[in-house]
Write a protein that holds these residues in place. Structure first.
Motif, mmCIF file in Angstrom:
data_model
loop_
_atom_site.group_PDB
_atom_site.id
_atom_site.type_symbol
_atom_site.label_atom_id
_atom_site.label_comp_id
_atom_site.label_asym_id
_atom_site.label_seq_id
_atom_site.Cartn_x
_atom_site.Cartn_y
_atom_site.Cartn_z
ATOM 1 N N TYR A 108 38.695 57.864 34.605
ATOM 2 C CA TYR A 108 38.147 56.532 35.232
ATOM 3 C C TYR A 108 37.302 56.797 36.067
ATOM 4 O O TYR A 108 36.744 58.012 36.312
ATOM 5 C CB TYR A 108 39.482 56.339 36.373
ATOM 6 N N ASP A 110 33.789 54.470 38.235
ATOM 7 C CA ASP A 110 33.238 53.056 39.196
ATOM 8 C C ASP A 110 32.073 52.912 39.250
ATOM 9 O O ASP A 110 31.149 53.371 39.281
ATOM 10 C CB ASP A 110 33.533 53.349 40.637
ATOM 11 N N SER A 149 34.522 43.335 39.128
ATOM 12 C CA SER A 149 35.805 44.096 39.489
ATOM 13 C C SER A 149 36.540 44.868 38.255
ATOM 14 O O SER A 149 37.074 45.863 38.668
ATOM 15 C CB SER A 149 36.861 43.021 39.962
ATOM 16 N N ARG A 150 36.418 44.396 37.183
ATOM 17 C CA ARG A 150 36.783 45.303 35.930
ATOM 18 C C ARG A 150 35.953 46.643 35.941
ATOM 19 O O ARG A 150 36.300 47.310 34.948
ATOM 20 C CB ARG A 150 36.903 44.249 34.590
ATOM 21 N N TYR A 151 35.032 46.617 36.507
ATOM 22 C CA TYR A 151 34.210 47.865 36.370
ATOM 23 C C TYR A 151 34.639 48.752 37.719
ATOM 24 O O TYR A 151 33.681 49.821 37.709
ATOM 25 C CB TYR A 151 32.932 47.856 36.252
ATOM 26 N N ARG A 152 35.523 48.354 38.336
ATOM 27 C CA ARG A 152 35.845 49.282 39.596
ATOM 28 C C ARG A 152 37.332 49.970 39.126
ATOM 29 O O ARG A 152 38.224 49.486 38.895
ATOM 30 C CB ARG A 152 36.142 48.514 40.611
ATOM 31 N N ASN A 153 37.271 51.314 39.293
ATOM 32 C CA ASN A 153 38.496 52.109 38.861
ATOM 33 C C ASN A 153 39.039 51.821 37.626
ATOM 34 O O ASN A 153 39.982 51.546 37.412
ATOM 35 C CB ASN A 153 39.297 51.814 40.272
ATOM 36 N N ASN A 154 38.379 51.749 36.665
ATOM 37 C CA ASN A 154 38.610 51.605 35.290
ATOM 38 C C ASN A 154 38.176 52.648 34.385
ATOM 39 O O ASN A 154 37.322 53.418 34.800
ATOM 40 C CB ASN A 154 38.087 50.233 34.782
ATOM 41 N N THR A 155 38.839 52.661 33.211
ATOM 42 C CA THR A 155 38.526 53.845 32.252
ATOM 43 C C THR A 155 37.080 53.477 31.765
ATOM 44 O O THR A 155 36.581 52.490 31.354
ATOM 45 C CB THR A 155 39.572 54.038 31.078
ATOM 46 N N ASN A 158 37.454 51.315 28.780
ATOM 47 C CA ASN A 158 37.832 49.784 28.964
ATOM 48 C C ASN A 158 36.315 49.166 29.340
ATOM 49 O O ASN A 158 36.222 47.745 29.168
ATOM 50 C CB ASN A 158 38.572 49.412 29.879
ATOM 51 N N MET A 159 35.398 49.782 30.077
ATOM 52 C CA MET A 159 34.223 49.341 30.355
ATOM 53 C C MET A 159 33.315 49.112 28.997
ATOM 54 O O MET A 159 32.596 48.202 29.061
ATOM 55 C CB MET A 159 33.242 50.267 31.439
ATOM 56 N N SER A 162 34.564 46.070 27.437
ATOM 57 C CA SER A 162 34.090 45.021 28.266
ATOM 58 C C SER A 162 32.770 44.491 27.751
ATOM 59 O O SER A 162 32.238 43.516 27.470
ATOM 60 C CB SER A 162 34.483 45.138 29.373
#
Length: 334
Positions: A108, A110, A149-155, A158-159, A162
């Motif tokens: 994960y 950020d 928000s989808r780039y905050r504390n995500n793998t 996943n980024m 996206s």
């Protein structure tokens, strides 16, 4: 004497020094567009001179390509992820291996990226921050929006996805990160140079065709942003094949769109009709990867998942879909 003589075209090397081919019972390779990492399950028997194996160790799988004469890397660089043992008089091991993109799928981070960057530029940033060697990274060319928000504390995976989904939604090509012996590359789906032809009663044993509207979207309602105490404004309602399949509605919220024309265009990209896939089993072509293009019964299709049961001869199981279905199913929404 080898445990499985059918694997004499393959080699498993542990820690760049232990050649395990003689004790390997089976090797299965798996890959899917749903997941980032290529994986292998290697089953082996423990002998008196077995060097031992631990999670985290380097490992690779090599083999002779279908129709070839010399070995190439099939899964390299790989890492031992899990080891399971059983003992019923003879000790057996089942070893789960992933290529090293597994770390991007499990880690994960950020990030906050400005608008205007491309997916290629962001991939280079991820690689620089994580010390990842890059191979071929073509320019995706589509400017992306500022991240939220989808780039905050995500793998990291996943980024990356996206970024690639937004690229497709804005009219760009479909790409997929793929680990190679030379480093992480950005592979254009269907961009493989060698396109295999699959034909029933030749190199194909069984075919199952599946058609479904389970993931169909026949109506899209596009909403704008609104204060918490008010309903979101409806910017557009886009209808697709509602008369044919019924109303299967999806709602998307888009803060950057202010007029009905743009909202309609956004909604049309989320419409999805009948999904058709083909499950194919046949003689193993061990270099086929998820995302590759193949020819099947006169159609050009993409491999959405593949399972190679290595041997001489081996067997492969493929799931195939049209590029249009892949675009909707894997890249249709952020």
């Amino acid at each position: 004497m080898m445990v499985n003589p059918g694997l004499n075209f393959y080699e498993v090397v542990l820690a760049n020094q232990h050649f395990l081919r003689e004790i390997v019972e089976s090797i299965t390779l798996k890959e899917s567009l749903d997941e980032m990492a290529y994986s292998a399950e290697v089953k082996m028997v423990v002998t008196a001179d077995f060097p031992g194996i631990q999670p985290g160790q380097e490992i690779r799988v090599s083999g002779v390509p279908f129709g070839g004469t010399s070995r190439v890397y099939l899964l390299q660089p790989g890492v031992v992820w899990e080891v399971e043992s059983s003992n019923s008089g003879v000790k057996h091991l089942s070893v789960t291996v992933y290529d090293r993109t597994i770390y991007l799928a499990k880690s994960y981070e950020d990030y906050l990226f400005p608008a205007g960057q491309t997916a290629s530029q962001r991939l280079r940033q991820y690689a620089a921050d994580w010390g990842i060697t890059l191979a071929n990274v073509p320019e995706t060319a589509v400017p992306l929006a500022k991240t939220g928000s989808r780039y905050r504390n995500n793998t990291i995976y996943n980024m990356i996805m996206s970024d690639l989904k937004e690229t497709v939604e804005k009219g760009g090509e479909m790409y997929r990160p793929r680990m190679t012996p030379n480093g992480l590359e950005l592979f254009k789906l269907g961009g493989n140079q060698e396109v295999w032809v699959l034909e029933p009663e030749q190199n194909v044993k069984d075919v199952t065709q599946r058609r479904s509207i389970d993931k169909a979207v026949t109506q899209v309602k596009v909403l704008g942003n609104a204060p918490e105490d008010r309903r979101s404004p409806v910017l557009a309602i886009v209808k697709g094949e509602t008369e044919k399949y019924g109303t299967l509605q999806k709602i998307i919220t888009e803060s950057t769109i202010t007029n009905a024309g743009e909202a309609k265009g956004k909604g049309e990209k989320h419409l999805a009709g009948l999904e058709e896939t083909f499950d194919v089993t046949g003689i193993d072509i061990n270099t086929i990867r998820a995302g590759d293009k193949v020819q099947f019964s006169g159609m050009e299709l993409l491999v959405t998942s593949v399972k190679h049961e290595l041997g001489n001869p081996g067997q492969m199981s493929l799931q195939l879909a049209s590029p249009q279905d892949v675009r909707r199913r894997y890249y249709g929404s952020l």
